[in-house]
Design a protein around this motif. Structure first.
Motif, PDB file in Angstrom:
ATOM      1  N   ARG A   1       0.825  -1.209   0.000  1.00  0.00           N
ATOM      2  CA  ARG A   1       0.000   0.000   0.000  1.00  0.00           C
ATOM      3  C   ARG A   1       0.862   1.263   0.000  1.00  0.00           C
ATOM      4  N   ARG A   2       1.958   1.230   0.740  1.00  0.00           N
ATOM      5  CA  ARG A   2       2.816   2.413   0.798  1.00  0.00           C
ATOM      6  C   ARG A   2       3.495   2.664  -0.543  1.00  0.00           C
ATOM      7  N   VAL A   3       3.856   1.595  -1.244  1.00  0.00           N
ATOM      8  CA  VAL A   3       4.406   1.766  -2.593  1.00  0.00           C
ATOM      9  C   VAL A   3       3.352   2.338  -3.527  1.00  0.00           C
ATOM     10  N   ARG A   4       2.150   1.788  -3.452  1.00  0.00           N
ATOM     11  CA  ARG A   4       1.064   2.300  -4.301  1.00  0.00           C
ATOM     12  C   ARG A   4       0.809   3.775  -4.012  1.00  0.00           C
ATOM     13  N   GLY A   5       0.755   4.150  -2.727  1.00  0.00           N
ATOM     14  CA  GLY A   5       0.541   5.548  -2.380  1.00  0.00           C
ATOM     15  C   GLY A   5       1.674   6.435  -2.864  1.00  0.00           C
TER      16      GLY A   5
END
Length: 347
Positions: free
Chosen positions: A206-210
């Motif tokens: 999720r942090r990569v996507r964000g």
């Protein structure tokens, strides 16, 4: 919960009186009802369902005083997760519940072993504190075992691989990435790198996507090349930083405070300074980040609010009351300290 002096509370906690009513409604013996109430083994699923139905119809609440809430967590030594676990303990203790910390590698064999050992020991609920619920392909036997014994469970920072709807409380990782990238962008950084955890870990993914979405909103190209996946520890952060600096990054968004501290070490070992040459932003917001040198700019997870909602959910579920299921997101907070500064040449 009902007052200790209320007729309903007196009836449900008076041993045989409460059990006799449930037994009469279910058409079973008090001994069988007792086994179900205490989640003991050796009861057929059909019989367990009948007792649970009778308990619901009568409004019977399982007594919980002196019983256990198991907290499954990998990062026992991580100050943030230790803080959340301590806050859960503090919130549950006044209600007579005790917590038991269970160190377990996410997706490993420890979690099923803990559950097998504890299901007959008075465990009333299990909290998965960034444990196997963060692994997208985790084995589901642990959850199946808990559901079979009617032991409720909740998650923190990740939904469960079996897809069953249970309460989950998570920090908004997409917003966290936006806060970090936005801060660095305002400081003039354009070559912003991301040091994240391994693929298949829900918070890391999720942090990569964000991060990629935040970079795209600012028309910063080639962001994928500036994402490095590593372990969440100091060594992973150090290795990621060295790779990112070789690719021209002037700022690093780390997926944990430990990774950020490792990134700072990696930057320094390459003969560069923080924040003069490279800016670093952490994630978690544990108290120790204020006292490192230089103090770490970080995105703080709301440990207090996460722990409070987890505790409320556990108390309700232990008392057989319904709680909302699905994932509830909490906003993080950017804490600006001394590891971020203007991009080189933009002071």
């Amino acid at each position: 919960m009902p007052d200790a002096a209320s007729p309903h509370r007196a009836d449900t906690t008076s041993g045989k009186v409460g059990l006799s009513k449930v037994a009469a409604r279910a058409g079973l013996s008090e001994a069988t009802v007792s086994r179900v109430v205490n989640r003991r083994q050796g009861v057929a699923e059909k019989t367990r369902d009948a007792v649970e139905k009778a308990m619901a119809e009568l409004g019977y609440e399982r007594p919980v005083r002196g019983q256990l809430v198991a907290i499954m967590m990998e990062h026992v030594t991580n100050p943030f997760f230790a803080d959340v676990a301590e806050r859960i303990e503090a919130a549950l203790a006044p209600h007579g519940l005790r917590t038991l910390l269970c160190p377990a590698f996410p997706g490993g064999v420890q979690e099923p072993a803990y559950v097998d050992a504890m299901v007959d020991k008075g465990v009333v609920a299990v909290v998965f504190l960034s444990s196997s619920n963060t692994v997208t392909m985790a084995r589901t036997r642990t959850y199946e075992r808990l559901r079979l014994r009617r032991i409720p469970y909740v998650g923190v920072n990740g939904v469960f691989a079996d897809g069953v709807a249970v309460p989950v409380y998570s920090t908004d990782d997409l917003l966290a990435a936006e806060l970090a990238v936005g801060h660095l962008f305002q400081l003039g950084h354009r070559a912003i790198g991301m040091a994240s955890g391994p693929a298949g870990n829900t918070p890391a993914d999720r942090r990569v996507r964000g991060f990629l979405e935040a970079m795209d909103r600012r028309a910063l190209s080639d962001a994928h090349r500036l994402v490095v996946r590593q372990s969440f520890g100091v060594e992973g952060g150090q290795a990621a930083a060295q790779t990112l600096l070789a690719r021209g990054a002037t700022a690093i968004v780390a997926a944990s405070d430990f990774m950020a501290l490792g990134a700072i070490r990696g930057v320094r070992r390459l003969g560069r300074s923080v924040p003069g040459d490279v800016s670093v932003v952490g994630y978690d917001g544990s108290a120790v980040t204020e006292f490192v040198e230089p103090p770490l700019t970080t995105v703080r997870q709301p440990a207090d609010r996460l722990a409070l909602e987890v505790s409320r959910s556990v108390l309700a579920l232990a008392g057989r009351r319904e709680v909302p299921v699905g994932e509830l997101f909490f906003d993080p907070e950017l804490v600006v300290r001394a590891t971020t500064g203007p991009a080189p040449g933009r002071a």
